[in-house]
Design a protein around this motif. Structure first.
Motif, PDB file in Angstrom:
ATOM      1  N   LEU A 153       0.820  -1.240  -0.091  1.00 39.56           N
ATOM      2  CA  LEU A 153      -0.131  -0.066   0.042  1.00 39.56           C
ATOM      3  C   LEU A 153       0.865   1.078  -0.102  1.00 39.56           C
ATOM      4  CD1 LEU A 153      -2.833  -1.069   2.473  1.00 39.56           C
ATOM      5  CD2 LEU A 153      -2.992  -0.505   0.220  1.00 39.56           C
ATOM      6  N   VAL A 154       1.854   1.232   0.707  1.00 44.87           N
ATOM      7  CA  VAL A 154       2.842   2.680   0.841  1.00 44.87           C
ATOM      8  C   VAL A 154       3.476   2.763  -0.457  1.00 44.87           C
ATOM      9  CG1 VAL A 154       4.792   3.471   2.105  1.00 44.87           C
ATOM     10  CG2 VAL A 154       2.905   2.336   3.500  1.00 44.87           C
ATOM     11  N   ALA A 155       4.063   1.593  -1.000  1.00 46.88           N
ATOM     12  CA  ALA A 155       4.646   1.505  -2.128  1.00 46.88           C
ATOM     13  C   ALA A 155       3.768   2.198  -3.311  1.00 46.88           C
ATOM     14  CB  ALA A 155       5.459   0.203  -2.527  1.00 46.88           C
ATOM     15  N   PHE A 156       2.820   1.732  -3.322  1.00 50.60           N
ATOM     16  CA  PHE A 156       1.726   2.450  -4.255  1.00 50.60           C
ATOM     17  C   PHE A 156       1.625   3.823  -4.269  1.00 50.60           C
ATOM     18  CE2 PHE A 156      -2.287   3.778  -6.248  1.00 50.60           C
ATOM     19  CZ  PHE A 156      -2.515   2.779  -7.172  1.00 50.60           C
ATOM     20  N   ARG A 157       1.466   4.302  -2.829  1.00 50.97           N
ATOM     21  CA  ARG A 157       1.331   5.661  -2.885  1.00 50.97           C
ATOM     22  C   ARG A 157       2.695   6.603  -3.116  1.00 50.97           C
ATOM     23  NH1 ARG A 157       0.822  10.429  -2.972  1.00 50.97           N
ATOM     24  NH2 ARG A 157       0.531  12.010  -1.186  1.00 50.97           N
ATOM     25  N   GLU A 158       3.680   5.780  -2.680  1.00 52.12           N
ATOM     26  CA  GLU A 158       4.938   6.669  -2.765  1.00 52.12           C
ATOM     27  C   GLU A 158       5.419   6.555  -4.367  1.00 52.12           C
ATOM     28  OE1 GLU A 158       7.490   5.245   1.250  1.00 52.12           O
ATOM     29  OE2 GLU A 158       7.774   4.020  -0.874  1.00 52.12           O
ATOM     30  N   SER A 159       5.121   5.490  -5.310  1.00 53.90           N
ATOM     31  CA  SER A 159       5.159   5.431  -6.586  1.00 53.90           C
ATOM     32  C   SER A 159       4.484   6.420  -7.633  1.00 53.90           C
ATOM     33  CB  SER A 159       5.007   4.143  -7.153  1.00 53.90           C
ATOM     34  OG  SER A 159       3.635   3.910  -7.452  1.00 53.90           O
ATOM     35  N   THR A 160       3.472   7.169  -6.890  1.00 53.60           N
ATOM     36  CA  THR A 160       2.790   8.155  -8.042  1.00 53.60           C
ATOM     37  C   THR A 160       2.332   9.286  -6.900  1.00 53.60           C
ATOM     38  OG1 THR A 160       1.478   6.215  -8.837  1.00 53.60           O
ATOM     39  CG2 THR A 160       0.529   8.185  -9.224  1.00 53.60           C
ATOM     40  N   PRO A 161       2.979  10.338  -7.286  1.00 51.60           N
ATOM     41  CA  PRO A 161       2.603  11.620  -6.566  1.00 51.60           C
ATOM     42  C   PRO A 161       1.233  12.210  -6.388  1.00 51.60           C
ATOM     43  CG  PRO A 161       4.621  11.873  -8.023  1.00 51.60           C
ATOM     44  CD  PRO A 161       4.281  10.483  -8.412  1.00 51.60           C
ATOM     45  N   ALA A 162       0.410  11.827  -7.857  1.00 49.34           N
ATOM     46  CA  ALA A 162      -1.014  12.188  -7.607  1.00 49.34           C
ATOM     47  C   ALA A 162      -1.791  11.279  -7.154  1.00 49.34           C
ATOM     48  CB  ALA A 162      -1.079  12.655  -9.001  1.00 49.34           C
ATOM     49  N   SER A 163      -1.630  10.503  -5.828  1.00 48.82           N
ATOM     50  CA  SER A 163      -2.333   9.358  -5.533  1.00 48.82           C
ATOM     51  C   SER A 163      -2.717   9.517  -4.215  1.00 48.82           C
ATOM     52  CB  SER A 163      -1.464   7.915  -5.601  1.00 48.82           C
ATOM     53  OG  SER A 163      -0.438   8.088  -4.882  1.00 48.82           O
ATOM     54  N   VAL A 164      -3.595   8.667  -3.763  1.00 51.31           N
ATOM     55  CA  VAL A 164      -4.225   8.860  -2.428  1.00 51.31           C
ATOM     56  C   VAL A 164      -4.111   7.429  -1.501  1.00 51.31           C
ATOM     57  CG1 VAL A 164      -6.723   8.601  -3.136  1.00 51.31           C
ATOM     58  CG2 VAL A 164      -6.261   9.664  -1.021  1.00 51.31           C
ATOM     59  N   LEU A 165      -3.888   7.398  -0.366  1.00 46.91           N
ATOM     60  CA  LEU A 165      -4.119   6.163   0.511  1.00 46.91           C
ATOM     61  C   LEU A 165      -4.877   6.402   1.614  1.00 46.91           C
ATOM     62  CD1 LEU A 165      -3.000   2.989   1.151  1.00 46.91           C
ATOM     63  CD2 LEU A 165      -1.066   4.370   2.275  1.00 46.91           C
ATOM     64  N   PHE A 166      -5.858   5.298   1.687  1.00 39.00           N
ATOM     65  CA  PHE A 166      -6.844   5.514   2.868  1.00 39.00           C
ATOM     66  C   PHE A 166      -6.971   4.119   3.477  1.00 39.00           C
ATOM     67  CE2 PHE A 166     -11.115   5.289   4.360  1.00 39.00           C
ATOM     68  CZ  PHE A 166     -11.464   6.394   5.145  1.00 39.00           C
ATOM     69  N   LEU A 167      -7.067   4.240   4.796  1.00 41.53           N
ATOM     70  CA  LEU A 167      -7.502   2.872   5.698  1.00 41.53           C
ATOM     71  C   LEU A 167      -8.350   3.403   6.843  1.00 41.53           C
ATOM     72  CD1 LEU A 167      -4.099   2.572   4.758  1.00 41.53           C
ATOM     73  CD2 LEU A 167      -4.609   0.511   5.690  1.00 41.53           C
ATOM     74  N   ARG A 168      -9.373   2.337   6.895  1.00 41.20           N
ATOM     75  CA  ARG A 168     -10.014   2.489   8.040  1.00 41.20           C
ATOM     76  C   ARG A 168     -10.249   1.182   9.093  1.00 41.20           C
ATOM     77  NH1 ARG A 168     -15.174   5.620   6.873  1.00 41.20           N
ATOM     78  NH2 ARG A 168     -14.299   7.024   8.739  1.00 41.20           N
ATOM     79  N   SER A 169     -10.295   1.406  10.300  1.00 43.31           N
ATOM     80  CA  SER A 169     -10.088   0.134  10.959  1.00 43.31           C
ATOM     81  C   SER A 169     -11.597  -0.339  11.025  1.00 43.31           C
ATOM     82  CB  SER A 169     -10.046   0.501  12.356  1.00 43.31           C
ATOM     83  OG  SER A 169     -10.661   1.604  13.091  1.00 43.31           O
ATOM     84  N   LEU A 170     -11.600  -1.701  11.199  1.00 43.79           N
ATOM     85  CA  LEU A 170     -12.784  -2.499  11.287  1.00 43.79           C
ATOM     86  C   LEU A 170     -12.654  -3.428  12.489  1.00 43.79           C
ATOM     87  CD1 LEU A 170     -13.184  -3.760   7.576  1.00 43.79           C
ATOM     88  CD2 LEU A 170     -14.474  -1.824   8.568  1.00 43.79           C
ATOM     89  N   GLY A 171     -13.293  -4.574  12.541  1.00 47.10           N
ATOM     90  CA  GLY A 171     -13.458  -5.642  13.804  1.00 47.10           C
ATOM     91  C   GLY A 171     -14.289  -4.825  14.681  1.00 47.10           C
ATOM     92  N   GLY A 172     -14.490  -5.306  16.002  1.00 47.93           N
ATOM     93  CA  GLY A 172     -15.321  -5.032  17.061  1.00 47.93           C
ATOM     94  C   GLY A 172     -16.826  -5.451  16.380  1.00 47.93           C
ATOM     95  N   ALA A 173     -17.824  -4.518  16.545  1.00 46.30           N
ATOM     96  CA  ALA A 173     -19.027  -5.109  16.209  1.00 46.30           C
ATOM     97  C   ALA A 173     -19.357  -5.529  14.804  1.00 46.30           C
ATOM     98  CB  ALA A 173     -19.978  -3.793  16.556  1.00 46.30           C
ATOM     99  N   TYR A 174     -18.331  -4.999  13.898  1.00 45.51           N
ATOM    100  CA  TYR A 174     -18.340  -5.424  12.477  1.00 45.51           C
ATOM    101  C   TYR A 174     -18.416  -6.864  12.394  1.00 45.51           C
ATOM    102  CZ  TYR A 174     -16.603  -5.909   7.684  1.00 45.51           C
ATOM    103  OH  TYR A 174     -16.279  -6.542   6.645  1.00 45.51           O
ATOM    104  N   GLY A 175     -17.281  -7.375  13.206  1.00 43.01           N
ATOM    105  CA  GLY A 175     -17.050  -8.658  13.333  1.00 43.01           C
ATOM    106  C   GLY A 175     -17.789  -9.781  13.904  1.00 43.01           C
ATOM    107  N   ASP A 176     -18.581  -9.006  14.984  1.00 42.55           N
ATOM    108  CA  ASP A 176     -19.400  -9.840  15.551  1.00 42.55           C
ATOM    109  C   ASP A 176     -20.441 -10.480  14.876  1.00 42.55           C
ATOM    110  OD1 ASP A 176     -18.263  -9.080  17.845  1.00 42.55           O
ATOM    111  OD2 ASP A 176     -19.569  -7.901  18.514  1.00 42.55           O
ATOM    112  N   VAL A 177     -20.945  -9.984  13.589  1.00 44.24           N
ATOM    113  CA  VAL A 177     -21.891 -10.451  12.870  1.00 44.24           C
ATOM    114  C   VAL A 177     -21.604 -11.679  11.911  1.00 44.24           C
ATOM    115  CG1 VAL A 177     -23.355  -9.898  10.867  1.00 44.24           C
ATOM    116  CG2 VAL A 177     -23.011  -8.146  12.734  1.00 44.24           C
TER     117      VAL A 177
END
Length: 446
Positions: A326-350
């Motif tokens: 993921l970081v290499a993708f962002r580093e390789s392209t100046p006009a790019s974006v990297l985004f992550l969001r945590s899951l788990g918790g109640a999401y994983g209870d289902v």
């Protein structure tokens, strides 16, 4: 196409290309659509009449709630604009809790504000202008995903107009197969004119913004380790963006939301992260939940948005190899974006089989992409970006349809596992055998 009968049948506005207000009516956050006709419904009966008209004229039904879906920008079809159906009603459920009934055209910012005034909340997305309908039907990952799960996980009932124009009430007691499909199966099964959600007590949230410097791989590994044992009240995002405009400073940041008003609890949860070199606290304060939702204005109709080469994936194990990719993708392209969001918790209870949404064992949602800017990106670079992203997606366990701008009819095959798709197709065959509702990540009737 003769739309005179449609004008006579509905109480809302019916617009064709020659009518005043046409250009404004066909524009949305996703861009400018070119439908055959637009129906701005003002009642449940209007929705039924519009659906019957679409079916009789052999045109696809195009449903607009918040207007962020790229499907609304395609040519042809009967565009059914639900924006007037935006009522929000809070009632007591059978167990003494709060049940929220929300119109299919409502937007999350308005809903969050109304609920906040009553000390309540629902797990929604993170953008105020996003529609309740599209987000929920696609699953709905947001700031409360670890505390309460997806928006779809809180859905306990719905009112739906079928492909025949009939109105059905959907719940676990009535049409449970259809309710299962609505909890993440997209807009394939009818037009939802009312959503019934279970609400949660939410007096306020604590929101923090952390500045980052240093090696992104080290920072992401530290963030992953903190979230592995963090209380489920905590959900975080990591964002690394290029310099695009003054309102979105370039660089990497972490945002953290605590479901509740306890500042000390959030500080304690973030303490291991703040001890890492390069992590600084820029802001941490109690806020009302609606105030943390982003407010993106719709682009100008004639503004050409750049293409996006990349995608998203639901990651079970954010290991070093995945972080590096993921970081290499962002580093390789100046006009790019990297985004992550945590899951788990109640999401994983289902349990996985309880909803169509894929990858309940995922612990992170990740998205990356390069902007296809004319004159700066050539075919070779496009191919490289596509190949790099495909390798990252292969590491994941599923794709989140709501974060895809693809209008490829086959894209649904990348979202749903084979068994899930088969069950969705059987339900689709029962409720929409002619595939009237095909302008979505389409499930084809069995």
């Amino acid at each position: 196409m003769d739309i005179a009968p449609l004008r006579s049948a509905v109480s809302g506005a019916v617009l064709a290309a020659e009518d005043q207000g046409w250009d404004a009516a066909r524009a949305s956050h996703a861009g400018v659509g070119r439908p055959d006709v637009i129906v701005r419904v003002s009642s449940l009966d209007d929705v039924s009449e519009a659906v019957r008209f679409a079916a009789a004229s052999r045109r696809v039904a195009v449903v607009r709630g918040g207007g962020h879906s790229a499907w609304c920008t395609l040519d042809e079809g009967v565009l059914i604009d639900l924006s007037a159906l935006d009522a929000v009603e809070v009632v007591e459920d059978s167990e003494g809790g709060a049940l929220v009934r929300i119109g299919g055209g409502a937007r999350w910012g308005d809903v969050a504000r109304i609920l906040s005034d009553q000390g309540l909340g629902i797990s929604s997305g993170d953008t105020a202008s996003v529609g309740v309908g599209g987000l929920t039907l696609g699953g709905g990952i947001g700031w409360m995903v670890r505390a309460w799960g997806l928006a779809a996980d809180q859905l306990v009932g719905a009112q739906l107009v079928t492909a025949e124009g009939e109105v059905v009430e959907v719940s676990d007691a009535s049409h449970p197969d259809l309710l299962w499909a609505l909890r993440g199966g997209g807009g394939n099964f009818g037009i939802v004119t009312r959503f019934d959600f279970r609400a949660h007590d939410l007096p306020a949230v604590v929101f923090a913004e952390l500045g980052l410097s240093g090696d992104a791989r080290t920072l992401l590994a530290a963030l992953r380790d903190v979230l592995a044992t963090a209380p489920r009240e905590l959900t975080v995002t990591y964002m690394d963006v290029p310099a695009m405009d003054p309102n979105a400073p370039a660089g990497a940041t972490i945002a953290a939301c605590w479901a509740g008003a306890d500042e000390d609890a959030l500080r304690a949860a973030l303490a291991p992260l703040l001890a890492v070199d390069g992590v600084v606290e820029n802001d941490l304060a109690v806020r009302e939940y609606p105030d943390i939702l982003l407010d993106h204005p719709a682009p100008e109709p004639d503004q050409q948005m750049p293409g996006f080469i990349g995608g998203n994936t639901l990651v079970v194990d954010l290991d070093e190899a995945t972080i590096d990719a993921l970081v290499a993708f962002r580093e390789s392209t100046p006009a790019s974006v990297l985004f992550l969001r945590s899951l788990g918790g109640a999401y994983g209870d289902v349990p996985q089989e309880a909803t169509p949404f894929p990858a309940r064992d995922a612990t992170w949602f990740a998205m990356a992409g390069g902007f296809d800017i004319p004159g700066l990106v050539d075919d070779a670079e496009r191919a490289r970006l596509a190949s790099a992203w495909a390798a990252i997606e292969d590491r994941g366990a599923g794709v989140y349809g709501n974060f895809s701008t693809s209008t490829d009819p086959a894209f649904a095959e990348r979202i749903y596992p084979t068994e899930t798709m088969a069950r969705l197709a059987a339900i689709k065959t029962k409720w929409d055998p002619r595939n009237l509702f095909a302008r979505n990540h389409n499930v084809v009737p069995a």
